[in-house]
Design a protein around this motif. Structure first.
Motif, PDB file in Angstrom:
ATOM      1  N   HIS A  81       0.835  -1.205   0.000  1.00 48.25           N
ATOM      2  CA  HIS A  81       0.000   0.000   0.000  1.00 48.25           C
ATOM      3  C   HIS A  81       0.870   1.255   0.000  1.00 48.25           C
ATOM      4  N   GLU A  82       0.550   2.191  -0.921  1.00 42.89           N
ATOM      5  CA  GLU A  82       1.251   3.481  -0.949  1.00 42.89           C
ATOM      6  C   GLU A  82       0.630   4.377   0.119  1.00 42.89           C
ATOM      7  N   PRO A  83       1.322   4.613   1.213  1.00 44.18           N
ATOM      8  CA  PRO A  83       0.706   5.363   2.324  1.00 44.18           C
ATOM      9  C   PRO A  83       0.491   6.830   1.981  1.00 44.18           C
ATOM     10  N   MET A  84      -0.533   7.390   2.603  1.00 43.06           N
ATOM     11  CA  MET A  84      -0.767   8.828   2.514  1.00 43.06           C
ATOM     12  C   MET A  84      -0.184   9.482   3.757  1.00 43.06           C
ATOM     13  N   HIS A  85       0.621  10.506   3.553  1.00 40.04           N
ATOM     14  CA  HIS A  85       1.164  11.294   4.659  1.00 40.04           C
ATOM     15  C   HIS A  85       0.646  12.721   4.487  1.00 40.04           C
ATOM     16  N   LEU A  86      -0.616  12.902   4.833  1.00 36.89           N
ATOM     17  CA  LEU A  86      -1.275  14.187   4.604  1.00 36.89           C
ATOM     18  C   LEU A  86      -1.113  15.106   5.809  1.00 36.89           C
ATOM     19  N   THR A  87      -0.724  16.325   5.536  1.00 36.56           N
ATOM     20  CA  THR A  87      -0.696  17.358   6.572  1.00 36.56           C
ATOM     21  C   THR A  87      -1.469  18.562   6.046  1.00 36.56           C
TER      22      THR A  87
ATOM     23  N   THR B   5       6.582  24.056  -9.880  1.00 34.24           N
ATOM     24  CA  THR B   5       7.260  23.204 -10.867  1.00 34.24           C
ATOM     25  C   THR B   5       6.675  21.795 -10.826  1.00 34.24           C
ATOM     26  N   ASP B   6       6.978  21.019 -11.862  1.00 32.57           N
ATOM     27  CA  ASP B   6       6.535  19.621 -11.879  1.00 32.57           C
ATOM     28  C   ASP B   6       7.062  18.868 -10.660  1.00 32.57           C
ATOM     29  N   GLY B   7       8.301  19.122 -10.305  1.00 31.51           N
ATOM     30  CA  GLY B   7       8.911  18.443  -9.164  1.00 31.51           C
ATOM     31  C   GLY B   7       8.187  18.745  -7.868  1.00 31.51           C
ATOM     32  N   GLU B   8       7.831  20.018  -7.685  1.00 31.60           N
ATOM     33  CA  GLU B   8       7.114  20.407  -6.465  1.00 31.60           C
ATOM     34  C   GLU B   8       5.722  19.772  -6.420  1.00 31.60           C
ATOM     35  N   LEU B   9       5.050  19.745  -7.563  1.00 30.31           N
ATOM     36  CA  LEU B   9       3.705  19.157  -7.602  1.00 30.31           C
ATOM     37  C   LEU B   9       3.769  17.647  -7.419  1.00 30.31           C
ATOM     38  N   ARG B  10       4.791  17.025  -7.990  1.00 33.89           N
ATOM     39  CA  ARG B  10       4.957  15.574  -7.798  1.00 33.89           C
ATOM     40  C   ARG B  10       5.185  15.245  -6.319  1.00 33.89           C
ATOM     41  N   SER B  11       5.913  16.096  -5.636  1.00 33.81           N
ATOM     42  CA  SER B  11       6.173  15.875  -4.216  1.00 33.81           C
ATOM     43  C   SER B  11       4.877  15.930  -3.413  1.00 33.81           C
ATOM     44  N   VAL B  12       4.029  16.897  -3.761  1.00 36.37           N
ATOM     45  CA  VAL B  12       2.731  17.019  -3.079  1.00 36.37           C
ATOM     46  C   VAL B  12       1.883  15.776  -3.343  1.00 36.37           C
ATOM     47  N   LEU B  13       1.836  15.354  -4.593  1.00 38.23           N
ATOM     48  CA  LEU B  13       1.039  14.173  -4.955  1.00 38.23           C
ATOM     49  C   LEU B  13       1.572  12.910  -4.278  1.00 38.23           C
ATOM     50  N   ALA B  14       2.896  12.809  -4.177  1.00 39.70           N
ATOM     51  CA  ALA B  14       3.497  11.627  -3.545  1.00 39.70           C
ATOM     52  C   ALA B  14       3.067  11.501  -2.092  1.00 39.70           C
ATOM     53  N   SER B  15       2.869  12.645  -1.427  1.00 37.35           N
ATOM     54  CA  SER B  15       2.436  12.594  -0.023  1.00 37.35           C
ATOM     55  C   SER B  15       1.050  11.979   0.113  1.00 37.35           C
ATOM     56  N   ALA B  16       0.283  11.988  -0.996  1.00 37.66           N
ATOM     57  CA  ALA B  16      -1.045  11.372  -0.992  1.00 37.66           C
ATOM     58  C   ALA B  16      -1.030   9.990  -1.642  1.00 37.66           C
ATOM     59  N   GLY B  17       0.155   9.469  -1.948  1.00 40.45           N
ATOM     60  CA  GLY B  17       0.265   8.135  -2.524  1.00 40.45           C
ATOM     61  C   GLY B  17       0.140   8.101  -4.032  1.00 40.45           C
ATOM     62  N   ILE B  18       0.185   9.268  -4.688  1.00 41.10           N
ATOM     63  CA  ILE B  18       0.115   9.333  -6.152  1.00 41.10           C
ATOM     64  C   ILE B  18       1.533   9.548  -6.668  1.00 41.10           C
TER      65      ILE B  18
ATOM     66  N   GLN C 144      -8.458   9.360  -7.623  1.00 43.60           N
ATOM     67  CA  GLN C 144      -8.957  10.718  -7.837  1.00 43.60           C
ATOM     68  C   GLN C 144      -9.147  11.437  -6.506  1.00 43.60           C
ATOM     69  N   THR C 145      -9.701  10.719  -5.529  1.00 46.72           N
ATOM     70  CA  THR C 145      -9.882  11.306  -4.194  1.00 46.72           C
ATOM     71  C   THR C 145      -8.549  11.722  -3.596  1.00 46.72           C
ATOM     72  N   LYS C 146      -7.511  10.910  -3.761  1.00 50.25           N
ATOM     73  CA  LYS C 146      -6.196  11.224  -3.206  1.00 50.25           C
ATOM     74  C   LYS C 146      -5.602  12.473  -3.848  1.00 50.25           C
ATOM     75  N   VAL C 147      -5.834  12.645  -5.150  1.00 49.17           N
ATOM     76  CA  VAL C 147      -5.350  13.855  -5.826  1.00 49.17           C
ATOM     77  C   VAL C 147      -6.019  15.089  -5.225  1.00 49.17           C
ATOM     78  N   ARG C 148      -7.305  15.014  -4.991  1.00 48.55           N
ATOM     79  CA  ARG C 148      -8.035  16.155  -4.433  1.00 48.55           C
ATOM     80  C   ARG C 148      -7.636  16.432  -2.981  1.00 48.55           C
ATOM     81  N   LEU C 149      -7.324  15.367  -2.244  1.00 50.10           N
ATOM     82  CA  LEU C 149      -6.830  15.562  -0.881  1.00 50.10           C
ATOM     83  C   LEU C 149      -5.439  16.198  -0.907  1.00 50.10           C
ATOM     84  N   ALA C 150      -4.628  15.812  -1.895  1.00 53.81           N
ATOM     85  CA  ALA C 150      -3.299  16.421  -2.046  1.00 53.81           C
ATOM     86  C   ALA C 150      -3.427  17.923  -2.262  1.00 53.81           C
ATOM     87  N   LEU C 151      -4.400  18.326  -3.074  1.00 49.08           N
ATOM     88  CA  LEU C 151      -4.627  19.759  -3.307  1.00 49.08           C
ATOM     89  C   LEU C 151      -4.921  20.484  -1.998  1.00 49.08           C
TER      90      LEU C 151
END
Length: 512
Positions: free
Chosen positions: A308-314, A417-430, A447-454
């Motif tokens: 499982h790709e964990p979500m580390h949401l803050t 940047t793409d790198g910064e956005l990828r980092s945000v998405l990774a925190s949600a398991g994307i 899709q839900t994880k992407v919206r939570l990342a936002l």
């Protein structure tokens, strides 16, 4: 004999292979639940066996004359019809037969004497067919269904287009159950159902005399209905002839064993490849090296265990608020001039976490949309603390055709940047290729994880969630719970899952 046999199934999106030569079967009267992490391919598999997709290879074989009905997460129907007309389409052939039968009875009044017996026989034949189909119990059967799911409260002459997403989902479900196919295929049927109606559906399915396959992330629901579990993980499908609780125990044992087998196989492959590299060019050992190469080619290589790709949401906190966060004074909400909920009076206090509860259509989402300014109020007032910074998760969202997780975030934060956005998405398991796939090709959970990342990109002191757990797998729900619990500000939560809000909120607002 199985109602459905699946053998050697393979399927992939672009370069991502979802299934590796999997097998699956449905036996008569079998009550099956299909589980797996978000994005593993459960909905895709259901679409394959429902003949909505064509596999890359393998056999999907339904027994002759076996009927199935499919309820998916994104069912598309004509919404310009009333609830009654939509549901009674199930009985349309029988209703037409009844009309024909009545026409024969009417002809008996004026027909020639030699025609009398013929019309009577025609009418009696149809009467027998209607009795065999239990046609005259139609109203009772339909009444049980629409009352059990709370649909009668909407008004049977209401058009589907005037219902909320959750209300329409229940109408679609009712029609599927009334069709009573030999096999029910249902993808997340409890999404948008409130607790009472989940209980009703659980009881209905437990007593169902035919077969079904259900995808769900609601553990309580799975415990109630599942007698056979299929687990989709590591691109393979594993059958467990047991209930859900025993499956959880057995899966952990098999998971540990699979990891050991994978590690052993990888060590063996590495050692063999080293031998081949050292000996393939030596005249005295070439044959041995070639033999081992052939042996490696025949090995079925185990997929690397996909955990499982964990979500580390803050959720970043902006600033403290005073004692009064939100005040409702005689607030009435609804659409146009139609009041859904009226005369609401409530004071939300500092750092309070609130769950808004009630059956579908009672107006929970309408309240949120109104206090967010997305719908005009009808009467009264809602007053936010001037320092309130709101962060909102809507129940439903539509995406542009080529929109990806990265472009979705960039719409709101175009300087990132793409790198910064990828980092945000990774925190949600994307992670990886998921970040550049079209949003519409992702699973509901992804899709839900992407919206939570936002939401993690915005500083706020009030989080507002409308059904955030829909589509999330069990692990992700637990991680979201922890993230909300740690948030130091105020929270308003609409959810139908009592397991999720219990222990998280300190106030419950329930609307009947």
């Amino acid at each position: 004999m199985a109602l459905l046999d699946v053998e050697g199934l393979r399927f992939k999106y672009t370069d991502n292979e979802l299934f590796n030569n999997i097998s699956f079967r449905i036996n008569p009267k079998e009550h099956i639940v299909l589980v797996g992490d978000n994005g593993c391919g459960k909905s895709t598999f259901m679409n394959l066996i429902a003949k909505n997709l064509i596999p890359d290879s393998g056999i999907i074989s339904w027994m002759n004359n076996v009927s199935f009905g499919y309820l998916d997460q994104h069912l598309k129907v004509n919404k310009d019809v009333t609830i009654y007309d939509y549901i009674t389409e199930v009985f349309k052939p029988l209703i037409e037969k009844e009309a024909l039968m009545n026409s024969y009875y009417e002809k008996l009044c004026n027909c020639k004497e030699y025609e009398y017996e013929r019309y009577l026989n025609y009418a009696q034949t149809i009467q027998d067919e209607l009795d065999k189909a239990n046609f005259y119990a139609m109203n009772s059967t339909m009444g049980n269904m629409i009352n059990g799911l709370g649909i009668a409260d909407y008004g049977m002459d209401t058009k589907l287009s005037n219902l909320s997403g959750g209300q329409r989902a229940k109408v679609y479900l009712a029609k599927l159950l009334l069709e009573a196919p030999d096999v029910l295929l249902m993808d997340e049927p409890t999404n948008f159902l409130d607790v009472a109606h989940i209980e009703w559906l659980s009881k209905y399915l437990k007593e169902f005399k035919k077969a079904f396959v259900v995808i769900s992330h609601d553990e309580g629901f799975l415990r109630n209905i599942g007698m056979v579990v299929y687990d989709l993980s590591n691109k393979e499908m594993t059958r467990y002839n047991m209930d859900y609780d025993h499956f959880l125990i057995e899966k952990e044992i098999r998971k540990e064993q699979y990891q050991k087998n994978y590690n052993s196989q990888q060590a063996f492959i590495k050692k063999t490849e080293q031998f081949i590299q050292k000996n393939i060019v030596r005249a005295t050992t070439t044959k041995q090296a070639q033999s081992r190469r052939k042996m490696l080619e025949k090995i079925k290589v185990l997929e690397k265990p996909k955990n499982h790709e964990p979500m580390h949401l803050t959720f970043p906190f902006s600033k403290g608020l005073g004692q009064e966060v939100l005040k409702l004074e005689g607030l009435s909400v609804g659409y146009g001039d139609k009041i859904v909920l009226g005369d609401l009076n409530f004071l939300m206090k500092h750092n309070q976490k609130i769950a808004i509860l009630g059956h579908n259509g009672v107006g929970k989402s309408t309240i949120l949309k109104t206090i967010m300014g997305l719908l005009p109020k009808i009467e009264g007032e809602y007053i936010w603390n001037p320092s309130a910074d709101l962060n909102y998760f809507a129940q439903e969202e539509k995406y542009e055709a080529n929109e990806t997780p990265i472009s979705y975030l960039r719409y709101f934060y175009h300087m990132k940047t793409d790198g910064e956005l990828r980092s945000v998405l990774a925190s949600a398991g994307i992670k990886g290729d998921l970040a550049i796939k079209p949003m519409n090709s992702l699973s509901g959970g992804e899709q839900t994880k992407v919206r939570l990342a936002l939401m993690t990109m915005k500083k706020s002191n009030v989080l507002i969630f409308d059904e955030p757990t829909n589509h999330l797998d069990i692990h992700s729900k637990a991680e979201l719970w922890e993230s909300i619990d740690k948030f130091p500000g105020s929270v308003i939560l609409v959810t139908h899952e009592d397991d999720f809000y219990q222990g998280l909120v300190d106030t419950e607002l329930k609307f009947e």
